[in-house]
Design an enzyme around this catalytic site. Structure first.
Site, PDB file in Angstrom:
ATOM      1  N   ASP A 168       0.822  -1.211   0.000  1.00 25.67           N
ATOM      2  CA  ASP A 168       0.000   0.000   0.000  1.00 25.67           C
ATOM      3  C   ASP A 168       0.858   1.263   0.000  1.00 25.67           C
ATOM      4  O   ASP A 168       1.986   1.259   0.491  1.00 25.67           O
ATOM      5  CB  ASP A 168      -0.919  -0.035   1.239  1.00 25.67           C
ATOM      6  CG  ASP A 168      -2.060   0.952   1.135  1.00 25.67           C
ATOM      7  OD1 ASP A 168      -2.364   1.420   0.010  1.00 25.67           O
ATOM      8  OD2 ASP A 168      -2.658   1.273   2.181  1.00 25.67           O
ATOM      9  N   LEU A 210      10.479 -20.645  -4.840  1.00 24.35           N
ATOM     10  CA  LEU A 210       9.495 -19.762  -4.204  1.00 24.35           C
ATOM     11  C   LEU A 210       8.137 -19.851  -4.895  1.00 24.35           C
ATOM     12  O   LEU A 210       8.051 -19.830  -6.126  1.00 24.35           O
ATOM     13  CB  LEU A 210       9.996 -18.310  -4.259  1.00 24.35           C
ATOM     14  CG  LEU A 210       9.020 -17.224  -3.772  1.00 24.35           C
ATOM     15  CD1 LEU A 210       8.804 -17.315  -2.267  1.00 24.35           C
ATOM     16  CD2 LEU A 210       9.510 -15.834  -4.140  1.00 24.35           C
ATOM     17  N   HIS A 254       2.412   3.504  -8.942  1.00 21.40           N
ATOM     18  CA  HIS A 254       2.232   2.074  -9.245  1.00 21.40           C
ATOM     19  C   HIS A 254       3.419   1.554 -10.049  1.00 21.40           C
ATOM     20  O   HIS A 254       3.914   0.446  -9.831  1.00 21.40           O
ATOM     21  CB  HIS A 254       0.925   1.844 -10.006  1.00 21.40           C
ATOM     22  CG  HIS A 254      -0.296   2.205  -9.222  1.00 21.40           C
ATOM     23  ND1 HIS A 254      -0.469   1.832  -7.906  1.00 21.40           N
ATOM     24  CD2 HIS A 254      -1.409   2.920  -9.551  1.00 21.40           C
ATOM     25  CE1 HIS A 254      -1.634   2.297  -7.466  1.00 21.40           C
ATOM     26  NE2 HIS A 254      -2.210   2.962  -8.451  1.00 21.40           N
TER      27      HIS A 254
HETATM   28  C1  IPE Z   1      -5.511  -2.653  -0.092  1.00 20.20           C
HETATM   29  O1  IPE Z   1      -5.143  -1.321  -0.280  1.00 20.20           O
HETATM   30  C2  IPE Z   1      -5.480  -3.384  -1.384  1.00 20.20           C
HETATM   31  C3  IPE Z   1      -4.174  -3.523  -2.012  1.00 20.20           C
HETATM   32  C4  IPE Z   1      -3.032  -3.154  -1.516  1.00 20.20           C
HETATM   33  C5  IPE Z   1      -4.203  -4.166  -3.282  1.00 20.20           C
HETATM   34  P1  IPE Z   1      -6.239  -0.165  -0.422  1.00 20.20           P
HETATM   35  O2  IPE Z   1      -5.484   1.100  -0.570  1.00 20.20           O
HETATM   36  O3  IPE Z   1      -7.198  -0.506  -1.472  1.00 20.20           O
HETATM   37  O4  IPE Z   1      -6.971  -0.257   0.989  1.00 20.20           O
HETATM   38  P2  IPE Z   1      -7.833   0.813   1.773  1.00 20.20           P
HETATM   39  O5  IPE Z   1      -8.884   1.288   0.837  1.00 20.20           O
HETATM   40  O6  IPE Z   1      -6.917   1.916   2.162  1.00 20.20           O
HETATM   41  O7  IPE Z   1      -8.362   0.082   2.957  1.00 20.20           O
HETATM   42  C1  IPE Z   2      -1.539   0.259  -3.308  1.00 19.64           C
HETATM   43  O1  IPE Z   2      -1.351   1.637  -3.360  1.00 19.64           O
HETATM   44  C2  IPE Z   2      -1.790  -0.345  -4.668  1.00 19.64           C
HETATM   45  C3  IPE Z   2      -3.180  -0.708  -4.935  1.00 19.64           C
HETATM   46  C4  IPE Z   2      -4.164  -0.669  -4.073  1.00 19.64           C
HETATM   47  C5  IPE Z   2      -3.489  -1.152  -6.272  1.00 19.64           C
HETATM   48  P1  IPE Z   2      -2.565   2.635  -3.364  1.00 19.64           P
HETATM   49  O2  IPE Z   2      -2.934   2.899  -4.779  1.00 19.64           O
HETATM   50  O3  IPE Z   2      -3.649   2.183  -2.484  1.00 19.64           O
HETATM   51  O4  IPE Z   2      -1.889   3.941  -2.767  1.00 19.64           O
HETATM   52  P2  IPE Z   2      -2.498   4.911  -1.674  1.00 19.64           P
HETATM   53  O5  IPE Z   2      -2.895   4.061  -0.527  1.00 19.64           O
HETATM   54  O6  IPE Z   2      -3.644   5.600  -2.296  1.00 19.64           O
HETATM   55  O7  IPE Z   2      -1.371   5.821  -1.328  1.00 19.64           O
HETATM   56 MG    MG Z   3      -4.077   2.410  -0.530  1.00 15.29          MG
END
Ligand code: IPE
Ligand code: IPE
Ligand code: MG
Length: 253
Positions: A22, A133, A39
């Site tokens: 995240d 792995l 990303h």
């Molecule tokens: C969780 O992250 C899902 C992934 C890392 C793929 P999100 O960014 O979607 O989660 P919330 O919305 O902050 O809980």
């Molecule tokens: C995690 O990073 C990747 C996915 C959920 C696909 P985020 O896109 O949730 O990044 P933040 O949490 O908004 O910073």
């Molecule tokens: Mg996120």
């Protein structure tokens, strides 16, 4: 700085590490960039962490890459993520094979665009014989989706007379989960300073050690992984027993 790697006890590695990757969006926005830029850099962390786990000899690594709920993001971001996913898989298959890494996917694959499903299918076949792995990508995954699906399939099999409701055990349920071939995660890492599970492996994480770090995913590289593993190795996993019992078990071997 010296690497933390030599400090890791290889006899006590977590067998299965699960990561909620995240913070990509915020990482990018903090630099005045588009979320997709985050990303894109997140993929570099995926490479580093997969390599780090393979080098150490970790058995299973599950990466939460896209949740069921992430479909609700703006179309631009969803499309960008899908393209990045397909592009990355296509580029990485050779490296996975070179490093003996077997790819798996969990999640609702039918939600993915056809071209992504096709690319994944090929990658699964091409890496299917590898024995190192196990890399499990959670894509269009959520735990509640998985559990509802499991219940549906159990109900169907009960109706078809394949299973007796009285015989349903934890093992039965485990067999209906998307993770039926994997041991439960022993260490769950979430990056970016959020302290929640966000619908990830709710059942499987019952006794996982949880590790939260403020580091955004694009900055989470090998040394950060070593830090998390070292933290895991300092913990006493009691599984409901007392500390004294655990110590006795260790001395008894
Ligand atoms: C969780 O992250 C899902 C992934 C890392 C793929 P999100 O960014 O979607 O989660 P919330 O919305 O902050 O809980
Ligand atoms: C995690 O990073 C990747 C996915 C959920 C696909 P985020 O896109 O949730 O990044 P933040 O949490 O908004 O910073
Ligand atoms: Mg996120």
């Amino acid at each position: 700085m010296d690497s933390l790697k030599p400090a890791i006890d290889l006899q006590k590695l977590p067998k299965h590490i699960a990561i909620i990757m995240d913070g990509n969006g915020r990482w990018a926005q903090e630099q005045g960039q588009d979320r997709l830029y985050g990303h894109f850099h997140g993929v570099e962390s995926v490479r580093a962490i997969v390599e780090g786990c393979a080098e150490l000899g970790v058995g299973y690594l599950t990466l939460y890459a896209f949740s069921t709920e992430n479909w609700d993001r703006p179309e631009y971001e969803v499309t960008g993520l899908m393209e990045l996913l397909v592009d990355t898989i296509r580029k990485e298959v050779d490296t996975l094979n070179k490093n003996n890494i077997k790819l798996h996917v969990i999640g609702d694959m039918q939600m993915l665009p056809d071209y992504a499903q096709q690319e994944l299918k090929e990658a699964l076949e091409l890496t299917g014989k590898n024995t190192g792995l196990n890399l499990v990508m959670a894509l269009s995954y959520s735990s509640r989706w998985e559990l509802v699906n499991a219940v549906k399939n159990i109900a169907k099999d009960v109706k078809a007379g394949k299973i007796d409701p009285e015989q349903i055990s934890q093992d039965t349920l485990q067999q209906y989960l998307t993770t039926s071939n994997f041991p439960d995660p022993e260490l769950m890492i979430r990056t970016s300073g959020e302290y929640r599970i966000s619908n990830f492996l709710l059942y499987q994480l019952a006794y996982a050690e949880l590790y939260f770090t403020d580091v955004r995913w694009p900055d989470f590289r090998k040394e950060k992984l070593y830090e998390a593993i070292l933290d895991f190795q300092k913990r006493e996993r009691r599984f409901g027993k007392t500390s004294q019992q655990i110590k006795q078990e260790i001395t008894a071997g």
